[in-house]
Write a protein that holds these residues in place. Structure first.
Motif, PDB file in Angstrom:
ATOM      1  N   ILE A   1     -34.459 -66.535  33.001  1.00  0.00           N
ATOM      2  CA  ILE A   1     -34.811 -66.608  34.423  1.00  0.00           C
ATOM      3  C   ILE A   1     -35.995 -67.542  34.622  1.00  0.00           C
ATOM      4  CG2 ILE A   1     -35.764 -65.287  36.363  1.00  0.00           C
ATOM      5  CD1 ILE A   1     -34.076 -62.916  35.446  1.00  0.00           C
ATOM      6  N   ALA A   2     -36.964 -67.461  33.716  1.00  0.00           N
ATOM      7  CA  ALA A   2     -38.174 -68.290  33.826  1.00  0.00           C
ATOM      8  C   ALA A   2     -37.857 -69.775  33.746  1.00  0.00           C
ATOM      9  CB  ALA A   2     -39.170 -67.903  32.737  1.00  0.00           C
ATOM     10  N   LYS A   3     -36.765 -70.142  33.090  1.00  0.00           N
ATOM     11  CA  LYS A   3     -36.383 -71.553  33.029  1.00  0.00           C
ATOM     12  C   LYS A   3     -36.121 -72.111  34.427  1.00  0.00           C
ATOM     13  CE  LYS A   3     -34.330 -71.505  28.387  1.00  0.00           C
ATOM     14  NZ  LYS A   3     -33.068 -71.645  27.596  1.00  0.00           N
ATOM     15  N   VAL A   4     -35.746 -71.235  35.341  1.00  0.00           N
ATOM     16  CA  VAL A   4     -35.529 -71.633  36.734  1.00  0.00           C
ATOM     17  C   VAL A   4     -36.798 -71.447  37.555  1.00  0.00           C
ATOM     18  CG1 VAL A   4     -34.263 -71.111  38.857  1.00  0.00           C
ATOM     19  CG2 VAL A   4     -33.066 -71.169  36.657  1.00  0.00           C
ATOM     20  N   THR A   5     -37.338 -70.239  37.538  1.00  0.00           N
ATOM     21  CA  THR A   5     -38.450 -69.927  38.432  1.00  0.00           C
ATOM     22  C   THR A   5     -39.723 -70.690  38.084  1.00  0.00           C
ATOM     23  OG1 THR A   5     -38.944 -67.966  37.086  1.00  0.00           O
ATOM     24  CG2 THR A   5     -37.530 -67.645  39.007  1.00  0.00           C
ATOM     25  N   ASP A   6     -39.994 -70.901  36.809  1.00  0.00           N
ATOM     26  CA  ASP A   6     -41.195 -71.651  36.430  1.00  0.00           C
ATOM     27  C   ASP A   6     -41.098 -73.102  36.877  1.00  0.00           C
ATOM     28  OD1 ASP A   6     -42.113 -69.357  35.277  1.00  0.00           O
ATOM     29  OD2 ASP A   6     -42.048 -70.072  33.202  1.00  0.00           O
TER      30      ASP A   6
ATOM     31  N   PHE B   1     -28.890 -63.249  35.332  1.00  0.00           N
ATOM     32  CA  PHE B   1     -29.706 -64.439  35.067  1.00  0.00           C
ATOM     33  C   PHE B   1     -28.845 -65.674  34.864  1.00  0.00           C
ATOM     34  CE2 PHE B   1     -28.921 -62.259  31.071  1.00  0.00           C
ATOM     35  CZ  PHE B   1     -28.605 -63.272  30.175  1.00  0.00           C
ATOM     36  N   VAL B   2     -27.614 -65.491  34.390  1.00  0.00           N
ATOM     37  CA  VAL B   2     -26.705 -66.631  34.244  1.00  0.00           C
ATOM     38  C   VAL B   2     -26.352 -67.182  35.626  1.00  0.00           C
ATOM     39  CG1 VAL B   2     -24.482 -67.415  33.352  1.00  0.00           C
ATOM     40  CG2 VAL B   2     -25.784 -65.671  32.094  1.00  0.00           C
ATOM     41  N   ALA B   3     -26.135 -66.292  36.586  1.00  0.00           N
ATOM     42  CA  ALA B   3     -25.850 -66.723  37.956  1.00  0.00           C
ATOM     43  C   ALA B   3     -27.032 -67.466  38.557  1.00  0.00           C
ATOM     44  CB  ALA B   3     -25.493 -65.514  38.821  1.00  0.00           C
ATOM     45  N   VAL B   4     -28.250 -66.993  38.314  1.00  0.00           N
ATOM     46  CA  VAL B   4     -29.444 -67.675  38.825  1.00  0.00           C
ATOM     47  C   VAL B   4     -29.500 -69.101  38.280  1.00  0.00           C
ATOM     48  CG1 VAL B   4     -31.965 -67.696  38.824  1.00  0.00           C
ATOM     49  CG2 VAL B   4     -30.749 -65.537  39.148  1.00  0.00           C
TER      50      VAL B   4
END
Length: 369
Positions: free
Chosen positions: A179-184, A321-324
């Motif tokens: 998830i952090a790969k996206v949100t960060d 998290f895969v969907a995110v």
């Protein structure tokens, strides 16, 4: 919400009676590790497979009869590796009063694991009290109502019940890092233009238009991925509907529909059968067909080809998290050019699940997506 039992200094030994706190805040005494479990949904396979990856069904003595119908491709894949699942006793639903307490008693389960969305029906039917009288504890988990908030405590609870706390923590850490790969990356960008996204729930399942998501579940995932959920101010809760006129007025930049193989429920329906091993030519053709409905033809997303479909069951399991990641890839392709949600999902399978990864969970009308 933290778990009382999960905070003990060392894992419980076999046969220990511990007190856990479930997702509703109820304190429940359970003898762990449990050996016999009734799953309130067959689709709870998604989390039990993470923890009991060598045999996800070794503890399962009963389940609700939804897995095969709601995710036909996923069920068949598990059936190939574990043919004995065809004989697992099936239960009715607490929502319609068809759950058979006597059947549950005969199976002598150590615990019944229910999804949060049946809590009201469970209370109304007095099931917790009825089961308590015969020594069957009930715990609630949630991957659906508030999945981004409740997935971690739910996995910790199940990890404690199964005696697989370490495996649960390994999965939680993997999920958080992905998830952090996206949100960060999004947090490090200023002035990023956020596209307006219309999420359609179970598109084509019926002729009605259109089920969608408010500020939770897939709606929240869209926001986490750097989008604006079109229905967030229309739908006050997690699930609801919008009408074609509202879609036309909003003129969304992106459209994402959810789908699965629902052939057993709606034979020959217009649904987009994304999922395990789905044929992208077939699913993209059905997705394009859905965009000819009133309310879609001519809107910006359709004109630009920014129309996508994603596996519906991400809305009800710990793999969200895969969907995110996939949403981020669709909404901001240049920013997330190096992100590979397929590879992430494959790694999840390789590390945690007992079945191989079969691509087919996403499809897009945009070339190169």
């Amino acid at each position: 919400m933290l778990l009382t039992a999960a905070l003990l200094p060392s894992p419980a030994s076999a046969g220990d009676l511990v007190t856990v706190t479930d997702i509703t805040g109820r304190k429940v005494e359970v003898e762990v590790p449990v050996e016999k479990v009734i799953l309130g949904e067959g689709r709870q396979t998604y989390f039990t497979a993470v923890l009991d990856s060598e045999d996800p069904f070794k503890r399962v003595v009963g389940w609700r009869d939804d897995f095969e119908r709601a995710d036909h491709d996923g069920y068949r894949q598990y059936l190939e590796s574990f043919p004995a699942i065809a004989g697992i006793p099936k239960f009715g639903s607490m929502r319609n009063g068809t759950f058979d307490v006597e059947q549950a008693v005969a199976l002598k389960p150590d615990v019944l694991i229910l999804n949060l969305d049946v809590k009201a029906a469970t209370d109304e039917g007095g099931y917790i009290e009825k089961l308590a009288k015969v020594g069957i504890p009930v715990v609630f988990v949630d991957f659906r109502a508030k999945p981004m908030e409740n997935t971690e405590p739910s996995m910790r609870l199940i990890g404690k019940l199964y005696g697989k706390e370490d495996k649960a923590e390994e999965f939680i850490a993997f999920r958080a890092a992905e998830i952090a790969k996206v949100t960060d990356r999004l947090a490090g960008r200023t002035g990023l233009k956020k596209p307006v996204v219309f999420m359609e729930r179970a598109a084509g399942y019926s002729d009605d238009c259109c089920m969608s998501f408010g500020n939770e579940n897939f709606g929240k995932m869209v926001e986490m991925a750097g989008g604006i959920n079109m229905a967030r101010d229309i739908i006050p809760g997690t699930f609801g509907t919008v009408n074609p006129e509202q879609i036309i007025a909003a003129n969304p930049d992106q459209i994402i529909v959810t789908g699965a193989n629902w052939e057993l429920n709606v034979p020959g329906g217009n649904w987009v059968g994304v999922g395990s091993g789905a044929d992208p030519e077939v699913t993209s053709g059905k997705l394009a067909n859905l965009m000819t409905r009133p309310g879609f033809a001519g809107v910006k997303a359709v004109t630009d080809g920014n129309v996508h479909a994603i596996w519906h069951q991400f809305y009800n399991n710990p793999y969200q998290f895969v969907a995110v990641q996939q949403f981020a890839k669709w909404l901001h392709p240049e920013l997330f050019q190096d992100l590979d949600p397929d590879a992430t999902f494959k790694e999840l399978h390789d590390r945690f699940l007992p079945v191989d990864y079969r691509p087919g969970y996403f499809v897009s009308l945009r070339t190169g997506s």
